[in-house]
Design an enzyme around this catalytic site. Structure first.
Site, PDB file in Angstrom:
ATOM      1  N   CYS A   1       0.867   4.236  -0.292  1.00 28.32           N
ATOM      2  CA  CYS A   1       2.011   3.892   0.567  1.00 28.32           C
ATOM      3  C   CYS A   1       2.739   2.652   0.062  1.00 28.32           C
ATOM      4  O   CYS A   1       3.939   2.676  -0.164  1.00 28.32           O
ATOM      5  CB  CYS A   1       1.560   3.659   1.994  1.00 28.32           C
ATOM      6  SG  CYS A   1       1.075   5.175   2.832  1.00 28.32           S
ATOM      7  N   HIS A   2       1.989   1.543  -0.103  1.00 23.70           N
ATOM      8  CA  HIS A   2       2.655   0.298  -0.479  1.00 23.70           C
ATOM      9  C   HIS A   2       1.952  -0.414  -1.625  1.00 23.70           C
ATOM     10  O   HIS A   2       2.120  -1.605  -1.827  1.00 23.70           O
ATOM     11  CB  HIS A   2       2.782  -0.626   0.731  1.00 23.70           C
ATOM     12  CG  HIS A   2       3.400   0.063   1.913  1.00 23.70           C
ATOM     13  ND1 HIS A   2       2.653   0.553   2.944  1.00 23.70           N
ATOM     14  CD2 HIS A   2       4.682   0.391   2.184  1.00 23.70           C
ATOM     15  CE1 HIS A   2       3.451   1.144   3.820  1.00 23.70           C
ATOM     16  NE2 HIS A   2       4.692   1.062   3.378  1.00 23.70           N
ATOM     17  N   GLY A   3       1.098   0.333  -2.326  1.00 22.98           N
ATOM     18  CA  GLY A   3       0.547  -0.173  -3.563  1.00 22.98           C
ATOM     19  C   GLY A   3      -0.577  -1.179  -3.467  1.00 22.98           C
ATOM     20  O   GLY A   3      -0.762  -1.990  -4.368  1.00 22.98           O
TER      21      GLY A   3
ATOM     22  N   HIS B   1      -3.386  -2.677   5.289  1.00 23.59           N
ATOM     23  CA  HIS B   1      -1.970  -3.039   5.390  1.00 23.59           C
ATOM     24  C   HIS B   1      -1.355  -2.349   6.603  1.00 23.59           C
ATOM     25  O   HIS B   1      -1.178  -2.961   7.635  1.00 23.59           O
ATOM     26  CB  HIS B   1      -1.252  -2.675   4.080  1.00 23.59           C
ATOM     27  CG  HIS B   1       0.207  -3.016   4.095  1.00 23.59           C
ATOM     28  ND1 HIS B   1       1.152  -2.208   3.525  1.00 23.59           N
ATOM     29  CD2 HIS B   1       0.870  -4.068   4.612  1.00 23.59           C
ATOM     30  CE1 HIS B   1       2.347  -2.751   3.700  1.00 23.59           C
ATOM     31  NE2 HIS B   1       2.195  -3.885   4.349  1.00 23.59           N
TER      32      HIS B   1
END
Lengths: 175, 687
Positions: free
Chosen positions: A139-141, A120
């Site tokens: 960080c963003h799953g 990502h």
């Protein structure tokens, strides 16, 4: 003195265009080294040579992190269960379809070697976390499975496999 | 910058912008329509050249800062890493280091032009004073930049210059402490100098804007020194001045690139290729050439405070010039006496520069005092008196008259050119070694000399063998890695050969998972091994004198070439002092010192070593190293081969530099030629 003849005029125009063109070429050439210096320098490239990793101390179910070219490389000694989980997946249903066999070396199914950088935005995922027993990026799953394939979250693709080869059953060479 | 512009763009987008921010009008009125006197000569192109050089210094400097490490332990090697490892790093570094010198050459010409043509006179006093401020800022910037490579001259230059401030009564010591950030010049000093060296060029750029603004309000002075009266006296800046500036700039770039590509170390000091050592002052400290006249003034005064005051006054006096010279006639063309005094003054400056590079003893001190007196007398006595008693010749009525009645003053121009070359050549810093004590090494013929010089691969391989089997027992080469042996323009080993050589050594690595250090075979990324674990060990094992690292030896040693030889060296591209010296040293041992020479214990007599008593014994003997290619196995051959190898180690990009240099020079000659004809075509309408 004035040049009024059209021949003189066109000779002058040619001179102006030629001078301008040569000057422009010079300016462009001068920009080249200014950009080229941004490349990795010779010492950085030399330091990026292949590394050897001894796998013998890694017990089943454990994993280690080594650094190659400044990137964390995850080396997991997968359990039978993890290998099964990786294989028993409908590949076509994955966001980035890839069979487990394409992500490990033949005959060394227990070893998963991936670059531990979330596809990502570059955070380092945590091993043994997430719903798929693989990796979880805090960080963003994004969630990766036991083969390092993306299963959930915003990451667009699987954790990349670095170039590596087994030089013996317990030793690999990365790079 | 000269009032509201009448410029009206046609394009609707430009119109839209122009109504809100009249930037096109500003550019148009300042650099296109701006009227410039039609009689300007080529000395007026140096303003543009200086702007260009400021740009070059800022661009290359910003890039160098991307690779440089401002730390006392790392700075020296990080500069070398730029030259050796970064793509085109050698080019950027040499552009920047020689660019500083070019900047000063251009600024000195620019200043002397102002002096000669009276450009400081009413209404241009502020313009002139801004110029003096720029010059001061340049000196500060140049000095701090010279400190950054953290070589011997950097360190000791920083020590000497910062100590100037200790002469100030009462506050001196405190000011010096503030400059140093410690008890002596050290890492904090380097850090703050780096920060300020990065900052000041932008301050200069800001003052340059004011300088140009003031110029565009007052208008340019011109060789006749009369103000333009009618439109016949001027031509628009573009294309007339732009094309003339461009041609002048192209010629200047050719001159600049001669240094960058062919003699990049000519203006530098060999001592600065020795890492800073706070325990040893070089025997002969010389600042960069552009400070030499002021350095000479400093040393001429036997009192500390008075010397410093004199040195700074020598610069500050320039700011008062508009009031010291009250003659109504601007140009010295029409002031016969002042003109002669001007050229004498130029000679005085050159003489001071020459003396600044000489040791402060004997006749040099006396000459220095006389010239210092002359320098100040020119500003404080000659100009004020002349401007009152001299009867100038009649000046032309207008610039147009001047152009019509023009006689070419080739002589003055030629004199000035010679003066500049002389000023340039005043770098005897690089020539001041070994002269007092040693004899001059004979000049050998080297394959890598001259504009098309190339290393002889076989010679480099043999030289490496000699280094490895003999020198490496005591000397390290910390800047050279096994991978370099495979680099283009080097000994030309294959990767496999270099890997095999690297695998012969054991390198300490670790810690491993258990926390232990371990030994592993070398890789090509490893540097050549050091024979001693640290400098103290090297010292202890060698009778108190640590064998120096050899990586830069071929650039870190020089010798006096003498006047006028060192000027010719700039034209013949002589850059081989180092290898000549190394060869001479290795063949210059004598078993019995000359009569009357007391050789200290543990030393060997060497004809070429400064002081002759050398701690290094004569280690080479015939047939000591086996050559596979049939080359004679003599000491002389060994010395030549190892000197060539060390030259490559010190300057590994030499071949690339000369090859690219040739292409660039050809290109610039073509461009300059085209610009010349374009300039003639453009100006054909104006005459």
């Amino acid at each position: 003195m004035t040049t009024s003849s059209s021949a003189g005029q066109s000779r002058r125009d040619f001179l102006f265009v030629a001078t301008g063109a040569v000057a422009a070429v010079g300016a462009a050439a001068a920009a080249w080294p200014l950009v080229a210096q941004l490349n990795p320098d010779a010492s950085t490239i030399a330091a990026g040579a292949p590394i050897e990793v001894d796998l013998s101390p890694i017990a089943e179910g454990q994993d280690i992190k080594v650094f190659w070219r400044g990137k964390p490389i995850f080396i997991s000694h997968r359990t039978k269960k993890q290998i099964e989980e990786a294989r028993n997946v409908n590949v076509a249903s994955l966001p980035d379809p890839q069979p487990d066999s394409a992500r490990v070396k033949e005959g060394h199914d227990q070893w998963l070697v991936v670059i531990g950088i979330c596809t990502h935005l570059g955070c380092v995922p945590i091993a043994h976390e997430g719903a798929y027993d693989g990796f979880f990026c805090p960080c963003h799953g994004s969630v990766y499975d036991t083969s390092g394939r993306i299963r959930q979250g915003p990451a667009p693709s699987n954790l990349p496999v670095p170039p590596y080869a087994f030089i013996s059953d317990s030793k690999i060479k990365i790079g | 910058m000269s009032g509201p512009s009448t410029f009206q763009p046609k394009n609707p987008v430009l119109k839209w912008i122009e109504r809100r921010l009249p930037i096109f009008g500003l550019v148009h009125s300042s650099f296109v329509a701006y009227p410039t006197p039609r009689n300007l000569n080529y000395w007026w192109t140096f303003g543009g050249i200086l702007s260009f050089m400021l740009g070059v210094q800022i661009v290359t400097g910003v890039i160098l800062a991307m690779h440089y490490t401002p730390h006392a332990d790392l700075a020296f090697n990080s500069v070398e890493a730029i030259v050796r490892d970064v793509d085109y790093g050698w080019l950027l570094r040499y552009l920047h280091s020689n660019g500083a010198s070019m900047f000063f050459i251009a600024v000195y010409i620019h200043m002397l032009r102002g002096l000669y043509y009276g450009s400081y006179k009413e209404p241009r006093e502020i313009l002139w004073i801004l110029g003096v401020i720029i010059y001061l800022l340049m000196m500060a910037t140049g000095f701090m930049g010279y400190v950054l490579p953290w070589g011997q001259m950097s360190f000791w230059g920083a020590t000497v210059i910062t100590n100037l401030f200790s002469a100030i009564p009462y506050f001196g010591e405190s000011i010096v402490t503030l400059l140093w950030g410690g008890y002596s010049v050290g890492n904090p000093t380097l850090n703050r100098f780096f920060s300020l060296h990065y900052l000041l060029p932008f301050v200069i750029a800001g003052v340059v804007v004011l300088h140009v603004w003031a110029l565009h309000v007052a208008g340019q002075n011109n060789p006749a020194g009369v103000e333009p009266k009618t439109s016949k006296d001027t031509v628009p800046f573009t294309p007339y001045a732009t094309i003339k500036d461009a041609f002048g700039l192209a010629c200047f770039i050719l001159f600049f690139f001669w240094f960058v590509f062919y003699i990049p170390n000519y203006l530098g000091d060999p001592d600065n290729y020795i890492p800073a050592n706070p325990g040893v002052t070089p025997p002969h400290i010389v600042p960069e050439w552009y400070y030499l006249p002021f350095y000479a003034i400093l040393r001429s005064i036997p009192d500390k405070l008075a010397g410093v005051v004199a040195m700074f006054s020598a610069i500050l006096v320039l700011a008062f010039l508009p009031w010291l010279d009250s003659s109504k006639t601007r140009s010295m063309r029409y002031r016969p006496l002042a003109k002669q005094c001007f050229w004498i003054f130029v000679g005085v400056c050159l003489g001071l520069g020459y003396l600044g590079a000489k040791p402060p003893e004997g006749v040099y001190v006396i000459a220095g005092r006389i010239l210092t007196a002359c320098y100040f007398a020119y500003f404080l006595i000659v100009l004020p008196i002349l401007s009152r008693i001299e009867k100038p010749r009649a000046v032309p009525n207008s610039i147009a008259d001047d152009v019509l009645g023009k006689k070419k003053s080739v002589v003055a121009s030629a004199l000035a050119v010679i003066g500049v070359v002389g000023l340039l050549a005043l770098d005897s810093g690089s020539t001041a070694r070994a002269s007092d004590h040693g004899s001059t090494p004979p000049s050998m013929s080297w394959s890598f000399a001259g504009p098309f010089g190339k290393f002889d691969q076989g010679q480099l391989q043999r030289g490496y063998k000699v280094y490895k089997e003999v020198c490496a027992a005591c000397h390290s080469m910390n800047l050279v890695h096994y991978r370099n042996l495979t680099d283009p323009g080097g000994p030309g080993l294959s990767v496999a050969q270099a890997e095999a050589l690297a695998a012969e050594i054991q390198v300490k690595d670790g810690p491993n998972d258990a926390g232990d250090m371990f030994e592993r075979p070398g890789r090509i990324a490893d540097k050549f091994p050091s024979p001693f674990p640290n400098e103290n060990a090297a010292r202890a094992a060698n009778g108190g004198a640590a064998p120096p690292d050899l990586s830069l030896m071929a650039k870190a040693r020089g010798y006096e070439r003498g006047f006028p030889q060192f000027i010719f060296d700039a034209f013949t591209q002589f850059q081989e002092k180092g290898p000549n010296y190394i060869h001479a040293l290795l063949t210059g041992f004598e078993d019995t010192p000359p009569e009357g020479f007391k050789l200290p214990d543990g030393s060997t007599y060497n004809r070429y070593f400064p002081g002759h008593a050398m701690k290094m014994p004569n280690v080479l003997s015939d047939d000591q190293v086996t050559y596979d290619d049939g080359t004679p196995q003599s000491v002389d051959q060994y010395a030549k081969d190892v000197a060539a190898f060390l030259m490559w180690a010190a300057e590994p990009k030499l071949e690339e530099r000369k090859r690219l240099g040739f292409q660039v020079m050809i290109f610039m000659v073509i461009l300059a030629g085209l610009l010349y004809f374009t300039k003639r075509a453009v100006w054909a309408d104006a005459h």
